[in-house]
Design an enzyme around this catalytic site. Structure first.
Site, PDB file in Angstrom:
ATOM      1  N   THR A   1       0.376  -1.077  -0.055  1.00  0.00           N
ATOM      2  CA  THR A   1      -0.302   0.445   0.155  1.00  0.00           C
ATOM      3  C   THR A   1       0.722   1.063   0.614  1.00  0.00           C
ATOM      4  O   THR A   1       0.784   2.243  -0.811  1.00  0.00           O
ATOM      5  CB  THR A   1      -0.938   0.390   1.354  1.00  0.00           C
ATOM      6  OG1 THR A   1      -1.564  -1.179   1.099  1.00  0.00           O
ATOM      7  CG2 THR A   1      -1.891   1.124   0.968  1.00  0.00           C
TER       8      THR A   1
ATOM      9  N   ASP B   1       1.054  -6.417  -4.254  1.00  0.00           N
ATOM     10  CA  ASP B   1       0.143  -6.429  -3.402  1.00  0.00           C
ATOM     11  C   ASP B   1       1.023  -7.246  -2.838  1.00  0.00           C
ATOM     12  O   ASP B   1       1.301  -8.364  -3.373  1.00  0.00           O
ATOM     13  CB  ASP B   1      -1.290  -6.541  -4.152  1.00  0.00           C
ATOM     14  CG  ASP B   1      -1.848  -6.672  -2.374  1.00  0.00           C
ATOM     15  OD1 ASP B   1      -2.852  -5.788  -2.521  1.00  0.00           O
ATOM     16  OD2 ASP B   1      -2.045  -6.987  -1.854  1.00  0.00           O
ATOM     17  N   SER B   2       1.417  -6.735  -1.221  1.00  0.00           N
ATOM     18  CA  SER B   2       2.328  -8.453  -0.518  1.00  0.00           C
ATOM     19  C   SER B   2       1.106  -9.702  -0.484  1.00  0.00           C
ATOM     20  O   SER B   2       1.258 -11.161   0.038  1.00  0.00           O
ATOM     21  CB  SER B   2       2.232  -8.154   0.919  1.00  0.00           C
ATOM     22  OG  SER B   2       1.355  -8.432   1.973  1.00  0.00           O
ATOM     23  N   SER B   3       0.078  -9.720  -0.623  1.00  0.00           N
ATOM     24  CA  SER B   3      -0.489 -11.495  -0.663  1.00  0.00           C
ATOM     25  C   SER B   3      -0.587 -11.913  -2.181  1.00  0.00           C
ATOM     26  O   SER B   3      -0.804 -13.343  -1.967  1.00  0.00           O
ATOM     27  CB  SER B   3      -2.072 -11.013  -1.196  1.00  0.00           C
ATOM     28  OG  SER B   3      -3.261  -9.768  -0.259  1.00  0.00           O
TER      29      SER B   3
ATOM     30  N   THR C   1       1.515  -5.150   4.260  1.00  0.00           N
ATOM     31  CA  THR C   1       1.705  -5.439   5.479  1.00  0.00           C
ATOM     32  C   THR C   1       0.600  -7.341   5.453  1.00  0.00           C
ATOM     33  O   THR C   1       0.896  -7.619   6.631  1.00  0.00           O
ATOM     34  CB  THR C   1       0.308  -3.953   6.184  1.00  0.00           C
ATOM     35  OG1 THR C   1      -0.469  -4.118   5.510  1.00  0.00           O
ATOM     36  CG2 THR C   1       1.060  -2.944   6.311  1.00  0.00           C
ATOM     37  N   ASP C   2      -0.124  -7.168   4.173  1.00  0.00           N
ATOM     38  CA  ASP C   2      -0.950  -8.437   4.912  1.00  0.00           C
ATOM     39  C   ASP C   2       0.306  -9.381   4.905  1.00  0.00           C
ATOM     40  O   ASP C   2      -0.463 -10.303   5.535  1.00  0.00           O
ATOM     41  CB  ASP C   2      -1.093  -8.673   3.223  1.00  0.00           C
ATOM     42  CG  ASP C   2      -2.631  -7.692   2.887  1.00  0.00           C
ATOM     43  OD1 ASP C   2      -3.308  -7.051   3.994  1.00  0.00           O
ATOM     44  OD2 ASP C   2      -3.599  -7.957   1.926  1.00  0.00           O
TER      45      ASP C   2
ATOM     46  N   THR D   1       2.855 -11.060  13.813  1.00  0.00           N
ATOM     47  CA  THR D   1       1.262 -10.723  13.189  1.00  0.00           C
ATOM     48  C   THR D   1       0.792  -9.881  13.161  1.00  0.00           C
ATOM     49  O   THR D   1       0.668  -8.536  13.765  1.00  0.00           O
ATOM     50  CB  THR D   1       0.505 -11.341  14.394  1.00  0.00           C
ATOM     51  OG1 THR D   1       1.549 -12.685  14.843  1.00  0.00           O
ATOM     52  CG2 THR D   1      -1.210 -11.569  13.868  1.00  0.00           C
TER      53      THR D   1
ATOM     54  N   GLN E   1      -4.305 -21.391  18.666  1.00  0.00           N
ATOM     55  CA  GLN E   1      -5.009 -20.743  17.545  1.00  0.00           C
ATOM     56  C   GLN E   1      -5.269 -19.362  18.763  1.00  0.00           C
ATOM     57  O   GLN E   1      -5.402 -17.472  18.707  1.00  0.00           O
ATOM     58  CB  GLN E   1      -6.159 -21.475  17.543  1.00  0.00           C
ATOM     59  CG  GLN E   1      -6.858 -21.818  16.877  1.00  0.00           C
ATOM     60  CD  GLN E   1      -8.303 -23.198  16.453  1.00  0.00           C
ATOM     61  OE1 GLN E   1      -8.746 -22.032  17.685  1.00  0.00           O
ATOM     62  NE2 GLN E   1      -7.979 -23.425  15.808  1.00  0.00           N
ATOM     63  N   CYS E   2      -4.362 -19.353  20.118  1.00  0.00           N
ATOM     64  CA  CYS E   2      -4.523 -17.255  20.517  1.00  0.00           C
ATOM     65  C   CYS E   2      -3.188 -17.226  20.561  1.00  0.00           C
ATOM     66  O   CYS E   2      -2.356 -17.662  20.242  1.00  0.00           O
ATOM     67  CB  CYS E   2      -4.671 -18.431  22.381  1.00  0.00           C
ATOM     68  SG  CYS E   2      -6.318 -18.773  22.950  1.00  0.00           S
TER      69      CYS E   2
HETATM   70  N1  ASP Z   1      -2.950  -5.552  -0.096  1.00  0.00           N
HETATM   71  C1  ASP Z   1      -2.056  -4.877   0.497  1.00  0.00           C
HETATM   72  C2  ASP Z   1      -0.401  -5.012   0.685  1.00  0.00           C
HETATM   73  O1  ASP Z   1      -0.266  -6.447   2.014  1.00  0.00           O
HETATM   74  C3  ASP Z   1      -1.754  -4.041   2.273  1.00  0.00           C
HETATM   75  C4  ASP Z   1      -1.227  -2.968   3.308  1.00  0.00           C
HETATM   76  O2  ASP Z   1      -0.511  -3.071   2.059  1.00  0.00           O
HETATM   77  O3  ASP Z   1      -1.056  -2.846   4.222  1.00  0.00           O
HETATM   78  O4  ASP Z   1       0.200  -5.422  -0.645  1.00  0.00           O
END
Ligand code: ASP
Length: 351
Positions: free
Chosen positions: A23, A67-69, A99-100, A176, A288-289
């Protein structure tokens, strides 16, 4: 690679920015309104203040910012290669990343970059750098300052892979993403912050990683993606469990369990686990915690998993657990060797 303010003879901090996307560098598509990754020049043009840092800054940009996804272990290899090729020439590295999947990249890098004695600071933002209220400018400037920071003896203050986001610097393999909205998007529930970012940058020296001995910096590239998560829930069926554990080629499973590492005690479930372990599958128990640790002997429901051959993941994050499995299998280790290594820390990822 393009150079800005480059002067290798000077004593000014020499920092390499690796721009992978995220982003922070995105702009809005005029037709769809959706955010899309854009190039590094656009990003840097929006941070004129960067010139007021008296640093020599070079940059390396991914051919296609992501996009990091869309991150893949091959991209981690690309980042590690850039750091390896430039390790001696720079005081520190700043990786700009979405961030993802930032916590996965941070964890993987921490295992791949061995005997690291320089900062690798990963940052990004929730709002694009071109937006008026962006958090990207502050995150980028602070990440550069962290990458340039020295201890009183002249050695780098940070000598590990860390995530810098808004008010905190976290150990990368303990982090995380916990919010898709807050500027403080990351947390580390089982390990203290490395620094608090306020009026100044206040480091917690007792929490910072230091490589012991004098083994030289070294990188390891192998990563094996034959791993997966198996998330437990009340009512999970035998078909679902057996199907997942029978995936051809599967080598490692991070099993996300309840509370202190507990799971169903039904005979079919334990049989399925035992059979998979007997076939050589490595199953790691991660809670999961997000806070606390797996304690396989606290409850009978945990003890039975342990007896079935499941490895306790202690206080590992799930991101660290799955990338560690990829890394260990990628080194060509046998299942027995992987099990042993999963229980001992490689880069401060577990207690
Ligand atoms: N979808 C974005 C990514 O991970 C989200 C971000 O950067 O905050 O590339």
């Amino acid at each position: 690679m393009c150079c800005a303010l480059s002067n290798t003879e000077s004593k000014r901090p020499h920092i390499l920015i690796i721009y992978t996307g995220g982003t922070i560098g995105m702009i809005e598509n005029a037709d769809s309104g959706a955010l899309e990754p854009f190039d590094f020049d656009h990003l840097i043009d929006n941070v004129p203040k960067i010139k007021r840092l008296d640093y020599d800054i070079d940059n390396f940009q991914f051919d296609v910012p992501l996009d990091s996804s869309a991150m893949h272990p091959n991209h981690w290899i690309e980042i590690v290669k850039i750091i390896e090729d430039n390790y001696d020439r720079y005081d520190g590295f700043v990786v700009l990343h979405g961030t993802d999947t930032m916590a996965y990249t941070a964890s993987a890098l921490s295992f791949m970059l061995q005997n690291l004695r320089k900062p690798v600071v990963i940052t990004g933002s929730q709002l694009p750098i071109g937006e008026v209220r962006t958090d990207g400018e502050e995150n980028l400037i602070t990440a550069l300052q962290v990458a340039a920071a020295k201890d009183s003896d002249g050695t780098p203050m940070v000598q590990e892979v860390a995530i810098l986001f808004e008010n905190y610097l976290w150990r990368g393999n303990r982090s995380t993403k916990h919010s898709s909205d807050n500027f403080n998007a990351f947390k580390s529930s089982n390990y203290p912050r490395l620094a608090k970012i306020g009026l100044g940058i206040s480091y917690r020296k007792d929490a910072l990683w230091r490589t012991e001995g004098d083994a030289p910096f070294n990188v390891r590239y192998g990563l094996d993606t034959n791993v997966m998560y198996m998330d437990l829930f009340p009512g999970i069926s035998e078909t679902v469990v057996r199907h997942q554990l029978a995936i051809p080629g599967l080598k490692g499973v991070v099993m996300k369990t309840f509370g202190a590492g507990n799971g169903p005690t039904a005979e079919w479930f334990l049989d399925a686990i035992r059979e998979a372990v007997d076939r050589g599958l490595v199953i790691v128990n991660v809670s999961q915690c997000d806070n606390g640790m797996v304690n396989p002997t606290r409850y009978k429901t945990g003890t039975v998993l342990n007896r079935a051959g499941v490895i306790p993941g202690h206080d590992l994050t799930s991101e660290a657990a799955i990338t560690k499995l990829m890394f260990l299998f990628g080194q060509g280790l046998t299942s027995e060797e992987v099990k042993k290594e999963m229980e001992s820390p490689l880069a401060g990822e577990m207690d």
